[in-house]
Design a protein around this motif. Structure first.
Motif, PDB file in Angstrom:
ATOM      1  N   PRO B 275       0.702  -0.960  -0.423  1.00 42.93           N
ATOM      2  CA  PRO B 275       0.422  -0.139  -0.213  1.00 42.93           C
ATOM      3  C   PRO B 275       0.774   1.482  -0.322  1.00 42.93           C
ATOM      4  O   PRO B 275       2.178   1.195   0.713  1.00 42.93           O
ATOM      5  CB  PRO B 275      -0.277  -0.041   2.060  1.00 42.93           C
ATOM      6  N   PRO B 276       0.262   2.393  -0.701  1.00 41.22           N
ATOM      7  CA  PRO B 276       1.435   3.293  -0.318  1.00 41.22           C
ATOM      8  C   PRO B 276       1.677   4.042   0.938  1.00 41.22           C
ATOM      9  O   PRO B 276       0.827   3.837   1.864  1.00 41.22           O
ATOM     10  CB  PRO B 276       0.379   4.255  -1.179  1.00 41.22           C
ATOM     11  N   ASP B 277       2.658   4.775   0.937  1.00 42.93           N
ATOM     12  CA  ASP B 277       2.906   5.534   2.037  1.00 42.93           C
ATOM     13  C   ASP B 277       2.771   6.815   2.023  1.00 42.93           C
ATOM     14  O   ASP B 277       2.654   7.551   1.650  1.00 42.93           O
ATOM     15  CB  ASP B 277       4.183   5.885   1.872  1.00 42.93           C
ATOM     16  N   LEU B 278       1.609   7.329   3.132  1.00 43.27           N
ATOM     17  CA  LEU B 278       1.232   7.909   3.278  1.00 43.27           C
ATOM     18  C   LEU B 278       1.376   9.287   3.363  1.00 43.27           C
ATOM     19  O   LEU B 278       1.016  10.888   3.239  1.00 43.27           O
ATOM     20  CB  LEU B 278      -0.374   7.522   4.047  1.00 43.27           C
TER      21      LEU B 278
END
Ligand SMILES: Nc1ncnc2c1ncn2[C@@H]1O[C@H](COP(=O)(O)OP(=O)(O)OP(=O)(O)O)[C@@H](O)[C@H]1O
Ligand SMILES: Nc1ncnc2c1ncn2[C@@H]1O[C@H](COP(=O)(O)OP(=O)(O)OP(=O)(O)O)[C@@H](O)[C@H]1O
Ligand SMILES: [Mg+2]
Ligand SMILES: [Mg+2]
Lengths: 326, 325
Positions: B275-278
């Motif tokens: 998942p993306p690194d927010l």
């Protein structure tokens, strides 16, 4: 032939119940697990399904010896857990791990992910202090968590991310048997698929045995070799995943299978569920005879008298006295 | 008139490791009597969106950076404590994802159930208890009259979850926010709870926001669905369109991952990558690094915005918008 690794014999766990707020007196027992016998082979996945409150978690906690066993035995590779001393249990825990239903409650809020995962590795001397950072990173990647999260605390994660930390911790010591209590219910389908693939791979590569508790029957069917259906503390049907889920015999299993939601809006609108009449029965005063009879569409007078036992029928085991007629 | 109207909600967490943009520009509407499903990747901001509406963002580190959430003329994100008290816990209720941390372990179930009634309504304790018992019955807890005096740890996981549901429904809210309310329930009890929610919806016109991972539940319950990824809504549509004509590559990948749609024994389809690194927002589409259809255009500076596919269907994939997919 793979060997039996875990064997439960006539396992019972009863909780006393009390009435009254000031003067608590015992008025009966909740028979959460009431005579379960099971054998799990090495490398086998057993799915465990059944109504909420039927005793699935209690069964798992009894196997782990986290609650007092009322009767019966649990044997792991011939070692009887119910009579093991605490120090023997510590050793056994290495081979036997549980993933809890409630990851919020089972993770220490004051430990970072790193501390949580490093602890078992260091306590059991799986690796040296130097290697531990790399090992924890690997573990995190296995469950789909980026190692950059290592210094975060549980409250900084979403529900699904916390569940993956709990899974990583259970797998850290490469146990032989894992009891997974709804390990994927809190995960989105893609991560759920990742975890299921991971568990399937561990089963295949390391010969891990798995008891997999879940409500999602399509997930259970996908991962399990055999499926056991529980109702009110007892197993009512046990067989291969295909037989039990595609061709159920016990009326309770049939109702369960008919209620599986499908990801198809049109089918959902027109579907025919077998709606079970009445409430789930009370485990405090279970019905006489077959405990499912008050809600069973096929029940006869005899069902309220005779207690059914698990018997081989149509290549599976099922406990219903009318199994041949319905 | 919509019951709830959320505009450009942004909720960030300011931690020592950086700023996590958990919710980054979310807008949606909900009508009375309507059920809106929210699905999406774990960590995509579904719960944080709802916590923001409930005023439950821990601060620090959390902060609502911008946005409006209008409910009956009141902006939930900018209202007086007095206004908030009269709405939250009575007119808007939430069922939380984690029953054990939101139930008080030291309080009997009975006391926790009647608490909202005692606070918000002019009612005697005996009457409140009577209502609590009826509600426990309605959510399918048997022996309610003796079990109501239990402590949370004496209940099974699914029973605790049903207590939470009873607590949220007992004040007959106009808006119910349900964060994975049925994950710990078996399919028959789940069906019963969903029926109960539908029934209350008919009776009191309750609007429902339903967060779930179970696309089967979505298809049976929700009128509309929105899909979240990396703090943003990437697709929103009426339920039928979302299932039969998903447009966004993430939605399609999600659908492909459902186990029952794949043969047994094979490896399940999963979305590659993490998942993306927010805390490090990427230029362009946040799904691009994992998307099998992504090209250079997807990672350019242009942030994808939702655009109409038709009247009831909006999505944010740039390549779909340009007609390439
Ligand atoms: N207190 C906090 N401090 C820092 N980051 C946080 C905090 N609470 C949430 N986050 C981050 O915000 C993001 C969104 O979390 P959220 O709980 O909304 O996800 P979700 O979509 O509900 O996921 P799930 O399906 O797993 O429940 C996550 O990446 C999480 O790590
Ligand atoms: N510590 C306890 N004291 C008293 N009763 C208990 C205790 N733990 C569990 N029970 C009771 O035992 C029964 C079985 O609970 P258990 O948690 O095993 O159910 P379950 O099958 O895991 O259900 P779920 O699917 O809802 O998690 C329930 O009726 C519950 O109330
Ligand atoms: Mg349980
Ligand atoms: Mg969440």
């Amino acid at each position: 032939m793979p060997e039996t690794i875990l064997e439960l014999q006539n396992l019972k766990t009863h909780f006393p119940i009390y009435k009254g707020v000031l003067l608590r007196r015992e008025i009966g027992k909740v028979k959460a697990v009431d005579g379960v016998s099971l054998k799990i082979k090495q490398g086998e996945v057993l799915g465990l399904v059944g109504e909420s409150g039927c005793g699935k978690s209690t069964l798992a906690r009894t196997v782990m010896q986290l609650v007092h066993t009322t009767e019966g035995t649990v044997e792991l590779e011939g070692r009887n857990l119910t009579t093991s001393s605490p120090s023997e249990m510590l050793e056994i825990r290495r081979d036997l791990q549980m993933i809890f239903q409630d990851p919020y409650a089972s993770l220490n809020p004051r430990s970072t992910v790193f501390a949580t995962l490093a602890e078992p590795l260091l306590v059991h001397k799986v690796c040296t202090k130097k290697e531990v950072h790399a090992r924890v990173g690997e573990l995190m990647e296995t469950v789909g968590l980026a190692p950059r999260f290592m210094q975060k605390y549980p409250h900084e994660f979403s529900g699904g991310q916390r569940q993956r930390i709990a899974i990583a911790r259970a797998l850290a010591l490469r146990p032989k048997v894992v009891l997974a209590d709804e390990p994927v219910s809190a995960l989105d389908v893609s991560i759920q698929a990742q975890i299921l693939n991971l568990l399937a791979e561990l089963v295949k590569k390391m010969g891990l045995s798995l008891i997999f508790i879940a409500h999602d029957l399509s997930v259970v069917k996908h991962i399990s070799d055999r499926v056991a259906v529980m109702y009110l503390g007892k197993i009512v049907e046990l067989g291969t995943a295909e037989q039990v889920i595609e061709n159920p015999v016990h009326p309770y299993t049939k109702a369960l299978v008919s209620a599986i939601p499908t990801a198809n809006p049109d089918e959902e609108r027109d579907r025919q569920r077998i709606v079970l009449p009445g409430d789930p029965p009370s485990p405090i005063n279970p019905p006489s005879g077959c405990s499912f009879h008050p809600r069973c569409p096929h029940a006869t007078d005899q069902c309220s008298i005779t207690v059914p036992v698990l018997e081989t029928f149509a290549e599976r085991e099922v406990s219903c006295i009318r199994k041949a007629e319905i | 008139m919509s019951l709830l109207s959320v505009q450009d909600l942004r909720t960030y967490f300011h931690t020592r490791n950086g700023i996590y943009r958990a919710v980054d520009g979310v807008s949606f509407e909900l009508n009375a009597g309507e059920t809106l499903g929210i699905v999406g990747e774990s960590g995509s901001g579904k719960s944080v969106t709802c916590y923001s509406l409930m005023g439950l963002i821990p601060s620090p580190p959390g902060r609502i950076e911008s946005g409006k959430a209008m409910f009956d003329g009141v902006d939930l994100l900018n209202c007086t404590p007095k206004q908030a008290r009269s709405i939250r816990g009575k007119r808007i209720n939430m069922i939380f994802q984690d029953p054990m941390t939101s139930l008080n372990p030291y309080m009997r179930i009975s006391d926790q159930l009647i608490e909202p009634l005692m606070i918000h309504e002019d009612i005697t304790k005996a009457d409140a208890l009577k209502q609590a018992l009826e509600m426990l019955d309605a959510v399918g807890i048997n022996d309610a009259s003796s079990r109501i005096h239990y402590y949370p740890h004496e209940f099974s996981g699914g029973m605790r979850q049903r207590v939470m549901i009873a607590m949220a429904l007992i004040t007959k809210p106009e808006l119910l926010i349900a964060d994975e309310p049925t994950t710990a329930l078996d399919v028959t009890v789940q069906a019963q709870i969903l029926e109960l929610i539908k029934k209350m919806q008919k009776e009191i016109g309750m609007g429902v926001i339903f967060i779930t991972h179970d696309l089967g539940v979505v298809s049976g319950l929700c009128d509309r669905v929105q899909v979240m990824y990396g703090g943003r809504i990437v697709e929103t549509a009426d339920t039928r369109s979302l299932f039969y004509e998903p447009k966004h590559p993430y939605t399609r990948a999600l659908q492909k991952s459902i186990p029952s749609m794949q043969p047994k024994g094979t490896e399940l389809y999963t979305i590659e990558g993490l998942p993306p690194d927010l805390s490090k927002p990427l230029p362009g589409c946040s799904f691009a690094p994992r998307c099998e259809f992504a090209n250079e255009g997807c990672t350019s500076d242009r942030k994808p915005e939702l655009q109409d596919v038709n009247e009831t269907h909006r999505q944010s994939c740039l390549r779909v918008q340009s007609g390439e997919l």
